[in-house]
Scaffold this motif. Structure first.
Motif, PDB file in Angstrom:
ATOM      1  N   HIS A   1       8.313   4.750  -1.098  1.00  0.00           N
ATOM      2  CA  HIS A   1       8.162   4.440   0.066  1.00  0.00           C
ATOM      3  C   HIS A   1       9.195   5.044   1.118  1.00  0.00           C
ATOM      4  O   HIS A   1       9.740   4.647   2.021  1.00  0.00           O
TER       5      HIS A   1
ATOM      6  N   VAL B   1       2.464   5.866  10.384  1.00  0.00           N
ATOM      7  CA  VAL B   1       2.783   7.422  10.054  1.00  0.00           C
ATOM      8  C   VAL B   1       4.018   7.666  10.926  1.00  0.00           C
ATOM      9  O   VAL B   1       4.633   8.968  10.535  1.00  0.00           O
TER      10      VAL B   1
ATOM     11  N   GLY C   1      10.050  14.626   7.622  1.00  0.00           N
ATOM     12  CA  GLY C   1      10.106  14.386   6.349  1.00  0.00           C
ATOM     13  C   GLY C   1      10.549  15.378   5.545  1.00  0.00           C
ATOM     14  O   GLY C   1      10.737  16.686   5.740  1.00  0.00           O
TER      15      GLY C   1
ATOM     16  N   VAL D   1       5.320  16.787   7.874  1.00  0.00           N
ATOM     17  CA  VAL D   1       5.065  15.583   8.324  1.00  0.00           C
ATOM     18  C   VAL D   1       6.342  15.185   9.311  1.00  0.00           C
ATOM     19  O   VAL D   1       7.403  15.256   8.902  1.00  0.00           O
TER      20      VAL D   1
ATOM     21  N   PHE E   1       0.793  -1.285   0.031  1.00  0.00           N
ATOM     22  CA  PHE E   1       0.117   0.005  -0.222  1.00  0.00           C
ATOM     23  C   PHE E   1       0.870   1.268  -0.146  1.00  0.00           C
ATOM     24  O   PHE E   1       1.937   1.109   0.325  1.00  0.00           O
ATOM     25  N   VAL E   2       0.352   2.366  -0.278  1.00  0.00           N
ATOM     26  CA  VAL E   2       1.006   3.670  -0.399  1.00  0.00           C
ATOM     27  C   VAL E   2       0.071   4.530   0.276  1.00  0.00           C
ATOM     28  O   VAL E   2      -1.031   4.775  -0.125  1.00  0.00           O
TER      29      VAL E   2
ATOM     30  N   ASN F   1       6.874   6.293  10.542  1.00  0.00           N
ATOM     31  CA  ASN F   1       7.874   5.719   9.844  1.00  0.00           C
ATOM     32  C   ASN F   1       8.141   6.865   8.776  1.00  0.00           C
ATOM     33  O   ASN F   1       7.689   6.482   7.569  1.00  0.00           O
ATOM     34  N   VAL F   2       8.769   7.756   9.299  1.00  0.00           N
ATOM     35  CA  VAL F   2       8.775   9.184   8.125  1.00  0.00           C
ATOM     36  C   VAL F   2      10.066   8.784   7.080  1.00  0.00           C
ATOM     37  O   VAL F   2      10.910   8.485   7.121  1.00  0.00           O
ATOM     38  N   LYS F   3       9.135   9.239   5.910  1.00  0.00           N
ATOM     39  CA  LYS F   3      10.083   9.091   4.757  1.00  0.00           C
ATOM     40  C   LYS F   3      10.720  10.011   4.402  1.00  0.00           C
ATOM     41  O   LYS F   3      10.696  11.251   4.838  1.00  0.00           O
ATOM     42  N   TYR F   4      11.917   9.912   3.431  1.00  0.00           N
ATOM     43  CA  TYR F   4      12.804  10.990   2.916  1.00  0.00           C
ATOM     44  C   TYR F   4      13.254  11.837   4.323  1.00  0.00           C
ATOM     45  O   TYR F   4      12.903  13.036   4.345  1.00  0.00           O
TER      46      TYR F   4
ATOM     47  N   GLU G   1       9.737  16.449   2.283  1.00  0.00           N
ATOM     48  CA  GLU G   1       8.945  17.097   1.415  1.00  0.00           C
ATOM     49  C   GLU G   1       9.396  18.909   1.529  1.00  0.00           C
ATOM     50  O   GLU G   1       9.568  19.099   2.622  1.00  0.00           O
TER      51      GLU G   1
ATOM     52  N   SER H   1      -2.311   3.888  10.379  1.00  0.00           N
ATOM     53  CA  SER H   1      -3.116   4.049  11.758  1.00  0.00           C
ATOM     54  C   SER H   1      -4.691   3.886  11.605  1.00  0.00           C
ATOM     55  O   SER H   1      -5.380   3.625  12.184  1.00  0.00           O
TER      56      SER H   1
ATOM     57  N   LEU I   1       1.218  14.571   1.984  1.00  0.00           N
ATOM     58  CA  LEU I   1       1.601  15.494   1.047  1.00  0.00           C
ATOM     59  C   LEU I   1       2.045  14.778   0.017  1.00  0.00           C
ATOM     60  O   LEU I   1       2.538  13.734  -0.104  1.00  0.00           O
TER      61      LEU I   1
ATOM     62  N   ARG J   1      14.784   6.382   5.175  1.00  0.00           N
ATOM     63  CA  ARG J   1      13.331   6.264   5.844  1.00  0.00           C
ATOM     64  C   ARG J   1      13.621   6.094   7.613  1.00  0.00           C
ATOM     65  O   ARG J   1      14.517   4.997   7.823  1.00  0.00           O
TER      66      ARG J   1
END
Ligand code: MSS
Length: 363
Positions: free
Chosen positions: A192, A206, A150, A165, A46-47, A208-211, A152, A98, A51, A197
């Motif tokens: 992902h 939530v 994150g 984020v 899933f994705v 598990n913060v990306k970038y 972004e 969540s 943002l 990450r």
């Protein structure tokens, strides 16, 4: 019915048939595409993005990505290339939103109407966060939270705190957290969260913060909206606030993945997946009469540790007619799935066994 949505560019490599596409930032794995293997293939995972993702060019040179580490004795910025020389570990862990199970809340909780597929089990490889912290002289005194930000870039003209984020988790997660650059043995995709990450095994998606571009050991939780009022469990009708429970450790949960809708009369393999969040599983029980009688199922395949899910099977003889098939997992601390929902405004953390069952017509 509306036209099926196509995959957004940043997730165009995904297996379209395995996914329900809600929006450009939300895609769920079909219940029937979960399968019996322990590890979820990346193209079926899933994705969920709060943002729009940063440009995909951030993974062109992953080793050059920088993360700033603060709230340690010797704060500094480290590249992924440098992190790779500081330590390495690999862990199988369930990644679950969540709001997985939100669709079952009768009050129509706002947010993506996830059923069971806002979850998967993947292998993460990276450096234990603890190793990084130790190399930088240890955590600063008084720190109670790990705050990850994150990468972004935020639209101008809006209060950054209202959209960024940035999540805080308690420092007890330092024993298991990692900064991951690989998922399922390949460099972490931009979709992902590549190049890097923050992975917190056993914690809701939530966290598990990306970038990830900043890790700070802080005395207080961030006042970013996603932490202060977002992802807070409260009664229906109430708004979110920092005094309510935050979506941190996941609870014990399971669901059936086969058979779905229809089946043939006779012997049938009832399959599903189960996990205990941060606690290993003790057992899985399955009922084919809506929870009146239960039989123990058998876990399949290798046990990849407390944070991984365990596929399960129970052989059942199903006669012609309607069957309500449900499953109930129990962890080694004796926590077991409740029958019902814990009603809450945003439809978080649903692990009730009744709603997660399937109704199968056998002929
Ligand atoms: N990170 C970032 N940076 N951003 C965003 O948006 N989201 C969240 C996580 N992280 C985000 C992040 C969420 S929210 C989730 S789930 C996850 O992520 C998902 O993941 P994937 O990989 O699957 O997409 Mo709910 O709790």
């Amino acid at each position: 019915a509306s036209e099926p949505k196509s995959l957004p560019d940043f997730a165009a490599w995904k297996d379209r048939n395995a996914l329900i596409v809600y929006t450009a930032n939300t895609m769920e794995t079909h219940r029937g595409a979960i399968g019996n293997g322990v590890i979820t293939p990346a193209d079926r995972l899933f994705v969920r993005n709060n943002l729009p993702a940063p440009p995909s060019t951030i993974t062109d040179d992953p080793d050059a990505w920088e993360v700033q580490i603060e709230g340690v004795k010797n704060p500094r910025s480290l590249t992924v290339g440098e992190l790779k020389s500081m330590g390495v570990t690999t862990v199988a862990s369930v990644l679950q939103c969540s709001g997985n199970g939100r669709a079952f809340f009768p009050h129509g909780a706002s947010g993506t109407p996830w059923s069971v597929g806002a979850a998967g089990c993947v292998m993460w490889t990276g450096v234990p966060l603890k190793d990084v912290v130790d190399a930088l002289g240890g955590v600063a005194e008084g720190a109670r939270y790990i705050t990850g930000t994150g990468g972004e870039s935020l639209p101008e003209g809006l209060d950054p705190k209202s959209i960024m984020v940035e999540r805080s988790i308690p420092t007890r997660a330092l024993d298991s957290a990692l900064l991951a650059w690989e998922m399922n043995d390949i460099p972490l995709s931009h979709t992902h969260g590549g190049p890097l990450r923050l992975v917190v095994p056993g914690y809701y998606g939530v966290n598990n913060v990306k970038y990830v571009k900043n890790i700070a050991f802080t005395e207080n939780q961030t006042d970013a909206k996603i932490q202060a009022s977002g992802y807070r469990v409260r009664e229906v009708g109430k708004s979110g606030s920092p005094d309510q429970p935050s979506m941190w450790e996941m609870n014990v949960k399971s669901w059936v993945t086969a058979p779905l809708e229809t089946g043939r009369s006779g012997r049938s393999m009832v399959c599903g997946v189960a996990f205990g969040g941060t606690v290993a599983l003790e057992k899985i029980e399955v009922s084919t009469d809506g929870g009146k009688t239960w039989k123990q199922g058998r876990f399949l395949g290798p046990d990849l540790g407390p944070y991984a899910w365990r596929p399960f099977v129970m052989a059942a003889d199903l006669g012609a007619g309607e069957h309500r098939i449900v499953s109930r997992a129990t962890d080694i601390e004796g926590n077991t799935q409740p029958e019902g929902r814990i009603e809450n405004e945003r439809g978080y953390g649903h692990n009730g066994w009744s709603d997660h069952g399937v109704s199968v017509t056998v002929s």
